[in-house]
Design a protein around this motif. Sequence first.
Motif, short mmCIF file in Angstrom:
data_model
loop_
_atom_site.label_atom_id
_atom_site.label_comp_id
_atom_site.label_asym_id
_atom_site.label_seq_id
_atom_site.Cartn_x
_atom_site.Cartn_y
_atom_site.Cartn_z
N GLU A 241 0.84 -1.19 0.00
CA GLU A 241 0.00 0.00 0.00
C GLU A 241 0.88 1.25 0.00
OE1 GLU A 241 -2.19 0.89 3.65
OE2 GLU A 241 -1.06 -0.68 4.68
N PRO A 242 0.30 2.41 -0.31
CA PRO A 242 1.07 3.65 -0.25
C PRO A 242 1.50 3.96 1.19
CG PRO A 242 -0.92 3.94 -1.55
CD PRO A 242 -1.05 2.62 -0.86
N VAL A 243 2.60 4.66 1.32
CA VAL A 243 3.18 4.93 2.63
C VAL A 243 2.30 5.84 3.47
CG1 VAL A 243 5.07 6.17 3.78
CG2 VAL A 243 5.56 4.52 1.96
N GLU A 244 1.82 6.93 2.88
CA GLU A 244 1.18 7.97 3.69
C GLU A 244 -0.06 7.48 4.45
OE1 GLU A 244 3.58 9.88 0.45
OE2 GLU A 244 2.09 8.25 0.55
N PRO A 245 -1.00 6.77 3.82
CA PRO A 245 -2.13 6.25 4.59
C PRO A 245 -1.73 5.18 5.60
CG PRO A 245 -2.28 5.51 2.31
CD PRO A 245 -1.20 6.54 2.36
N ALA A 246 -0.72 4.38 5.26
CA ALA A 246 -0.25 3.37 6.21
C ALA A 246 0.31 4.04 7.45
CB ALA A 246 0.81 2.48 5.55
N LEU A 247 1.08 5.08 7.28
CA LEU A 247 1.68 5.80 8.40
C LEU A 247 0.62 6.44 9.29
CD1 LEU A 247 4.33 6.81 9.71
CD2 LEU A 247 4.23 8.77 8.15
N ALA A 248 -0.45 6.91 8.66
CA ALA A 248 -1.49 7.61 9.41
C ALA A 248 -2.21 6.71 10.41
CB ALA A 248 -2.50 8.22 8.44
N ARG A 249 -2.08 5.39 10.27
CA ARG A 249 -2.74 4.48 11.20
C ARG A 249 -1.99 4.36 12.54
NH1 ARG A 249 -3.50 1.30 6.52
NH2 ARG A 249 -1.88 -0.16 7.15
N PHE A 250 -0.77 4.87 12.58
CA PHE A 250 0.01 4.81 13.81
C PHE A 250 -0.09 6.16 14.53
CE2 PHE A 250 1.97 1.77 10.93
CZ PHE A 250 2.09 0.64 11.73
N ASP A 251 -0.26 6.12 15.83
CA ASP A 251 -0.35 7.34 16.62
C ASP A 251 0.48 7.16 17.89
OD1 ASP A 251 -1.02 9.76 17.74
OD2 ASP A 251 -3.02 9.13 18.37
N ASP A 252 1.64 7.79 17.92
CA ASP A 252 2.51 7.71 19.10
C ASP A 252 2.84 6.24 19.43
OD1 ASP A 252 3.94 8.93 21.20
OD2 ASP A 252 2.31 8.57 22.61
N GLU A 253 3.17 5.46 18.37
CA GLU A 253 3.36 4.01 18.54
C GLU A 253 4.72 3.50 18.09
OE1 GLU A 253 0.06 1.54 17.12
OE2 GLU A 253 -1.00 3.41 16.69
N LEU A 254 5.44 4.24 17.25
CA LEU A 254 6.63 3.71 16.60
C LEU A 254 7.91 4.27 17.24
CD1 LEU A 254 5.46 4.07 12.89
CD2 LEU A 254 5.50 1.98 14.26
N ASP A 255 8.94 3.46 17.23
CA ASP A 255 10.25 3.90 17.73
C ASP A 255 11.18 4.32 16.61
OD1 ASP A 255 10.07 3.21 20.69
OD2 ASP A 255 9.51 1.31 19.76
N LEU A 256 10.98 3.75 15.42
CA LEU A 256 11.81 4.11 14.27
C LEU A 256 10.96 4.04 13.01
CD1 LEU A 256 14.52 4.65 12.80
CD2 LEU A 256 14.88 2.16 12.77
N ILE A 257 11.06 5.09 12.22
CA ILE A 257 10.52 5.11 10.86
C ILE A 257 11.70 5.37 9.94
CG2 ILE A 257 8.97 6.24 9.23
CD1 ILE A 257 7.39 7.23 11.76
N VAL A 258 11.89 4.50 8.97
CA VAL A 258 13.00 4.67 8.04
C VAL A 258 12.45 4.79 6.63
CG1 VAL A 258 13.38 2.17 7.86
CG2 VAL A 258 15.20 3.74 7.22
N ALA A 259 12.94 5.79 5.91
CA ALA A 259 12.65 5.94 4.49
C ALA A 259 13.99 5.87 3.78
CB ALA A 259 11.95 7.26 4.20
N ALA A 260 14.28 4.75 3.17
CA ALA A 260 15.58 4.50 2.57
C ALA A 260 15.44 4.47 1.05
CB ALA A 260 16.16 3.18 3.08
N GLN A 261 16.01 5.46 0.40
CA GLN A 261 15.97 5.57 -1.05
C GLN A 261 14.53 5.82 -1.54
OE1 GLN A 261 19.14 5.20 -1.27
NE2 GLN A 261 19.64 5.44 -3.42
#
Length: 254
Positions: free
Chosen positions: A89-109
Motif C-alpha cells: 500500500e502507499p506509505v502515507e495512509p499506512a503511516l497515518a494508522r500509527f499514533d505515538d506508537e513507533l520507535d523508528l521510521i526509516v525511508a531508505a531511497q
Amino acid sequence: MTKQKFDDLAQDYDASRPRYPDALIARVVAALPTGRRLRVLDAGAGTGIALEGLVHHLGEAHDYVAVDVSSGMVELGRQKMGFVDWKVEPVEPALARFDDELDLIVAAQAYQWLDREQFVHGALAALRSGGVLAVLQNNRDHDSSAFLSAYEDLLERRSPGYARDYRAFDIAGELAGPFVAAGGTVTTHAVAWTRPIAVDAFVRMATSSTQVQRAVAAHGPSVLHEVEALAESAAFGGVVDVAYRSEGYLAHKP
C-alpha cells in the motif's frame, strides 16, 4: 492494486542494489531508545534492503512493519524476512494508522517519491517519545568519478526529465521544520565508500532503476548497450569502481 513499475524488477533490484554502510546503520541504531521492544516501520521498503542492516544490528526480537506499493518487491521481501509484517500500500495512509506508537521510521531511497511534507508531519505524530525518523540515501558520487559523471551525462541525454541533482533538496531543513518546532533535533551523517562491481552486475543494477527504465521506454534496449559500453571503458579486469556518498538524516522526537 495497479501494477507498479518495480513489480517485475524485484529480483534484479534486490540482487544488484548496494546495501547501506554498516557505519551509517550503526548511527541509526545508536539513536534509538534502549531497554524496550521496538516498533519499526520501513516506509517505501522495496525488498527490505535497509531492514537487512537494521535487523543485523537489532535482531529479530522487535516488531517490524514494511510498506511498499510494489507487490513484487513486497513478495520478495517477505520471502527473505518472513518475521516482518509486509504490506502492499502507499506509505502515507499506512503511516497515518500509527499514533505515538513507533520507535523508528526509516525511508531508505524512497523519500523523494513521497508527499514529503505529509510524510514528515505524519512521522512526527506516529513516533513515540524518543523515537527517530531516519532518511537514508545511497548517492552515486559523480563529482569524484569521471565514469559516474559520464553515466549521469548518458542518463540526462536518454532518460526523459532526468537531472543528476534530482535529490538536491534540503532534507535536513524539511525534517527540522516540524521536529525542531516540537522540541526535537535533527542530525546528519555521511559515509564515503567505493563498491567494486562487475560490469554485468552494474548493467543489471542500472536496469533496475527508474531512470534507465524511462530511457529504455523512450529509446529502446540500445540504451543498455550504451550503459554496458561505458562501464566496460572504465573497468579493470571486468570490474568497475562505483563511488558512493551515503547519507543519513535523523530526526529525533523529544
